[in-house]
Motif scaffolding. Structure first.
Motif, mmCIF file in Angstrom:
data_model
loop_
_atom_site.group_PDB
_atom_site.id
_atom_site.type_symbol
_atom_site.label_atom_id
_atom_site.label_comp_id
_atom_site.label_asym_id
_atom_site.label_seq_id
_atom_site.Cartn_x
_atom_site.Cartn_y
_atom_site.Cartn_z
ATOM 1 N N ALA A 1 32.883 54.403 36.975
ATOM 2 C CA ALA A 1 34.323 54.209 37.208
ATOM 3 C C ALA A 1 34.543 52.907 37.980
ATOM 4 O O ALA A 1 35.468 52.132 37.690
ATOM 5 N N LEU A 2 33.656 52.642 38.954
ATOM 6 C CA LEU A 2 33.794 51.400 39.732
ATOM 7 C C LEU A 2 33.527 50.190 38.838
ATOM 8 O O LEU A 2 34.229 49.173 38.909
ATOM 9 N N ASN A 3 32.540 50.308 37.984
ATOM 10 C CA ASN A 3 32.212 49.240 37.046
ATOM 11 C C ASN A 3 33.441 48.883 36.204
ATOM 12 O O ASN A 3 33.822 47.717 36.042
ATOM 13 N N HIS A 4 34.115 49.916 35.706
ATOM 14 C CA HIS A 4 35.299 49.761 34.876
ATOM 15 C C HIS A 4 36.413 49.078 35.681
ATOM 16 O O HIS A 4 37.051 48.125 35.236
ATOM 17 N N ALA A 5 36.624 49.567 36.913
ATOM 18 C CA ALA A 5 37.691 49.020 37.758
ATOM 19 C C ALA A 5 37.431 47.540 38.057
ATOM 20 O O ALA A 5 38.340 46.699 38.000
ATOM 21 N N ILE A 6 36.177 47.209 38.358
ATOM 22 C CA ILE A 6 35.843 45.823 38.692
ATOM 23 C C ILE A 6 36.053 44.931 37.468
ATOM 24 O O ILE A 6 36.585 43.821 37.569
ATOM 25 N N GLU A 7 35.686 45.438 36.311
ATOM 26 C CA GLU A 7 35.866 44.646 35.084
ATOM 27 C C GLU A 7 37.341 44.329 34.861
ATOM 28 O O GLU A 7 37.713 43.207 34.542
ATOM 29 N N ARG A 8 38.192 45.317 35.065
ATOM 30 C CA ARG A 8 39.641 45.121 34.889
ATOM 31 C C ARG A 8 40.184 44.147 35.937
ATOM 32 O O ARG A 8 40.980 43.271 35.640
ATOM 33 N N LEU A 9 39.764 44.345 37.179
ATOM 34 C CA LEU A 9 40.330 43.524 38.251
ATOM 35 C C LEU A 9 39.874 42.071 38.151
ATOM 36 O O LEU A 9 40.661 41.149 38.407
ATOM 37 N N THR A 10 38.625 41.845 37.764
ATOM 38 C CA THR A 10 38.170 40.453 37.676
ATOM 39 C C THR A 10 38.864 39.712 36.535
ATOM 40 O O THR A 10 38.872 38.497 36.492
ATOM 41 N N CYS A 11 39.486 40.460 35.655
ATOM 42 C CA CYS A 11 40.279 39.846 34.589
ATOM 43 C C CYS A 11 41.451 39.096 35.228
ATOM 44 O O CYS A 11 41.924 38.095 34.709
ATOM 45 N N ASN A 12 41.935 39.595 36.365
ATOM 46 C CA ASN A 12 43.050 38.960 37.049
ATOM 47 C C ASN A 12 42.589 38.145 38.255
ATOM 48 O O ASN A 12 43.379 37.513 38.932
ATOM 49 N N ASP A 13 41.300 38.194 38.545
ATOM 50 C CA ASP A 13 40.782 37.398 39.643
ATOM 51 C C ASP A 13 39.422 36.847 39.230
ATOM 52 O O ASP A 13 38.375 37.395 39.587
ATOM 53 N N ALA A 14 39.494 35.758 38.492
ATOM 54 C CA ALA A 14 38.269 35.201 37.919
ATOM 55 C C ALA A 14 37.419 34.512 38.976
ATOM 56 O O ALA A 14 36.297 34.081 38.685
ATOM 57 N N SER A 15 37.925 34.416 40.218
ATOM 58 C CA SER A 15 37.164 33.685 41.222
ATOM 59 C C SER A 15 36.091 34.544 41.883
ATOM 60 O O SER A 15 35.330 34.054 42.706
ATOM 61 N N VAL A 16 36.006 35.821 41.533
ATOM 62 C CA VAL A 16 34.969 36.683 42.118
ATOM 63 C C VAL A 16 33.742 36.667 41.207
ATOM 64 O O VAL A 16 33.871 36.775 39.993
ATOM 65 N N SER A 17 32.554 36.523 41.801
ATOM 66 C CA SER A 17 31.343 36.627 40.971
ATOM 67 C C SER A 17 30.785 38.040 41.128
ATOM 68 O O SER A 17 30.843 38.617 42.223
#
Ligand SMILES: Nc1nc2c(ncn2[C@@H]2O[C@H](COP(=O)(O)OP(=O)(O)OP(=O)(O)O)[C@@H](O)[C@H]2O)c(=O)[nH]1
Length: 664
Positions: free
Chosen positions: A395-411
């Motif tokens: 679930a966290l993996n999914h959430a991070i994937e969605r959120l990094t779509c809007n915050d591409a500056s996180v690695s």
């Protein structure tokens, strides 16, 4: 000649990146009859399809009236388009000014009841800061000779794309990306506070991008406003002509009628070629549950229509344009985007792996030279992010994937820890960025996470000559000294602006933090501008707070990454009940290791004690039969437990991980 003119030797000296000196270019050429200089002044304007006016708030159409056909972008060739951003130090009034411009053009209703309209995220509203750059398309009719529309003079319809940007240094990547779609910027400066550190940083970001810069001295309604002093600062620091500055109050509306005429007159239209094959820059994206990834794009050359087949230069994948339009300020379909226009497309992309920020999109039938894209991000702080409940990893993996779509500056990369299980190593642009990312994970995706001690990226050299960048201290062998031949730590170049009476204490603070002074000058008779090289590690946690408290809140501070410097570093392991907690390992300067170790253990002992006591006594003071209250307390305790990790027989609360960095 551009609105922004010659750069003084002071400004050149203060250039953030010396190598950029070679890239200094004059402001973009004016086009046609717009080359006339103007000190601003009011011009006549009207809204293209909704009547004429001369005062702000004249136009009353609402978004709900707009259907796909209501906006005909064909009537806006590049010479009728202006793309500009609003840049400033934190709190100098960018978002409020954006509100007023949206009202002035009828894009939102006056008194829409939601100040800082473009700050849409919950985290932005709660913290009162802009985190994401937001674009809004506005329509505005204007008579280029400054003649009044309501006296019957002909006006021309303009399409204006406004980008509201964040002010905090941790989000400067948002600013630099936004500037790529703009030809000009409104540099907003608070009339009482004057030029501050992020004013300097943002000025140079815009300047390096070759943008025309229009200074706007805002908040002139304040009793302590001193626009003349600010004009003098703009002149001495940036060589901006004081007579070019617009004086406004985004609060009362004073002076706002000059802003859009100045944008139209002084900022060049976008330079793309209408007859060339499509080249579209992917500026930003976010995930929508129904539509998939929504991409914000700038059409550099050519045009794109709904139904077109497009390809990505980055991934080689092809898509069909399913929906296309502008942000007015919400998504408003237009069926087409033409050269110079900024808008959105939906094309069935599903993740960040497909929607790559800085990518070039083009018609699948053509081959094109990709656009330069964006500078890659330099991550300043790394930390592990783990699901509070180990079974929530997917679930966290999914959430991070969605959120990094809007915050591409996180690695993001996967990692595992003995103490915390499976998780992610994330790179951020600073601690505020890290905090905001965690808050967004929780608020937007309901993810409960444990984050480990943040660290800066160190470099270690081993006896065999190999070098390793260490983003996770746990990965260093526990006795690295035997094999490590050299270590380096990252440094920053910090800009500090303070009232002159605080100079002594700030210099002491910087030397305690191992800083090296690079520049010292007076902005005016009262304020001092300093540049320091400081180890990133020394400023990342509480430097700014300390600076603020030493200067009664008057200091402003900004930094940019600089080179690595050699340093004497060691790994500090923490043992709980005799067991090493890998997620608590840190790297510290050798000279500080003893002190830090002792302070840390002392602090952790208090933290861990306190939590276990709370766990036992949660209902102790709850007399009588108030069931609701008891349930509340138990739920609160459960919530707290979710954020604890058990290592051996010891529960570690989330705060313990944060406390470690404060000490080290
Ligand atoms: N007196 C006065 N207050 C203003 C004016 N413009 C903005 N403010 C206030 O200043 C505060 C900050 O305004 P924002 O518009 O959020 O500033 P910002 O630059 O967008 O802030 P960040 O996005 O966090 O960098 C708010 O409380 C505004 O109401 C003005 O012209 N006069």
């Amino acid at each position: 000649m551009g609105y922004y003119r010659r750069v003084s030797s002071h400004a050149l000296r203060s250039l953030k990146c010396p190598s950029l000196l070679t890239r200094l270019s004059p402001a973009p050429a004016k086009f046609g009859s717009l080359s006339r200089r103007s000190g601003g002044g009011s011009g006549a304007f009207s809204s293209p399809s909704f009547g004429f006016g001369y005062a702000y708030g004249f136009c009353s159409h609402s978004r709900s009236n707009l259907k796909e056909s209501a906006i005909d972008l064909i009537q806006y060739p590049p010479e009728r388009i202006r793309n500009f951003s609003i840049i400033a130090h934190v709190d100098h009034g960018k978002s409020t000014l954006a509100d007023r411009l949206l009202e002035l053009t009828g894009t939102i209703k006056k008194g829409h009841g939601q100040p800082q309209y473009l700050d849409k995220l919950q985290v932005e509203r709660e913290r009162g800061i802009t985190v994401k750059a937001q674009t809004a398309t506005m329509f505005y009719n204007y008579n280029l000779d400054g003649l009044k529309a309501d006296e019957g003079h002909e006006t021309q319809a303009f399409l204006l794309n406004l980008v509201d940007t964040p002010g905090h240094v941790d989000f400067s990547y948002e600013v630099s990306r936004s500037l790529a779609a703009c030809q000009g910027a409104l540099l907003v400066v608070d009339a009482a506070q004057g030029v501050q550190a992020q004013t300097v940083a943002n000025f140079y970001l815009a300047f390096e991008s070759g943008l025309t810069i229009i200074p706007v001295i805002n908040k002139i309604d304040q009793p302590t406003a001193d626009p003349e002093r600010v004009k003098a600062q703009l002149m001495s620091m940036f060589d901006l002509d004081p007579s070019d500055a617009l004086l406004t109050s985004a609060k009362t509306g004073q002076g706002l009628e000059q802003v859009l005429p100045a944008v139209i007159r002084h900022i060049a239209p976008p330079p793309g070629k209408s007859n060339s094959p499509l080249r579209m820059l992917l500026l930003d994206s976010y995930y929508d549950e129904y539509k998939g990834v929504i991409c914000h794009v700038a059409v550099v050359d050519g045009a794109v229509r709904k139904g077109d087949k497009i390809s990505s230069a980055g991934t080689g994948q092809s898509y069909e344009v399913l929906d296309i339009g502008v942000m007015h300020p919400e998504l408003t379909p237009t069926g087409v985007l033409l050269t110079g226009q900024v808008g959105y497309i939906v094309s069935g992309m599903r993740s960040t792996k497909e929607a790559r920020i800085g990518d070039t999109l083009y018609h699948s039938r053509n081959t094109v030279e990709p656009l330069p894209g964006f500078k890659s991000v330099k991550h300043m702080v790394f930390s592990g992010v783990y699901p509070a409940d180990g079974s929530d990893f997917e679930a966290l993996n999914h959430a991070i994937e969605r959120l990094t779509c809007n915050d591409a500056s996180v690695s993001i990369s996967k990692e595992s820890s003995t103490a915390l299980g499976l998780g992610f190593r994330c790179g951020f642009l600073g601690l505020l960025h890290m905090d905001v990312f965690h808050q967004r994970l929780e608020q937007e995706y309901g993810a409960h996470v444990i984050s480990t001690v943040p660290t800066v990226p160190y470099i270690f050299e081993y006896s065999d000559g190999s070098k390793l960048e260490v983003q996770n201290p746990a990965l260093l062998p526990s006795n690295p000294k035997s094999r490590v031949t050299a270590c380096w730590e990252p440094t920053v170049i910090a800009t500090i602006i303070i009232p002159s009476e605080y100079v002594g204490s700030v210099i002491t603070l910087c030397s305690e933090r191992r800083g090296q002074q690079l520049e010292y000058s007076f902005i005016d008779s009262q304020r001092v501008f300093m540049k320091y090289r400081l180890p990133l590690r020394e400023i990342v946690v509480d430097f700014y707070n300390e600076l603020k408290s030493l200067t009664s809140g008057y200091a402003s501070f900004d930094y940019e990454d600089a080179d690595y410097q050699q340093s004497d570093l060691v790994k500090l392991d923490i043992l709980l009940n005799g067991q090493t907690v890998d997620a608590m390992a840190t790297i510290v300067h050798n000279l500080k290791a003893q002190r830090v170790g002792r302070e840390l253990v002392e602090k952790l002992r208090k933290f861990i004690d306190r939590i276990s006591a709370m766990r036992k006594n949660v209902l102790a003071k709850c007399y009588g039969g108030d069931v609701t209250r008891k349930r509340k307390l138990l739920e609160k305790q459960k919530e707290g437990k979710k954020r604890m990790k058990r290592v051996g027989s010891v529960d570690i609360p989330q705060e313990a991980f944060h406390e470690i960095l404060k000490v080290t």
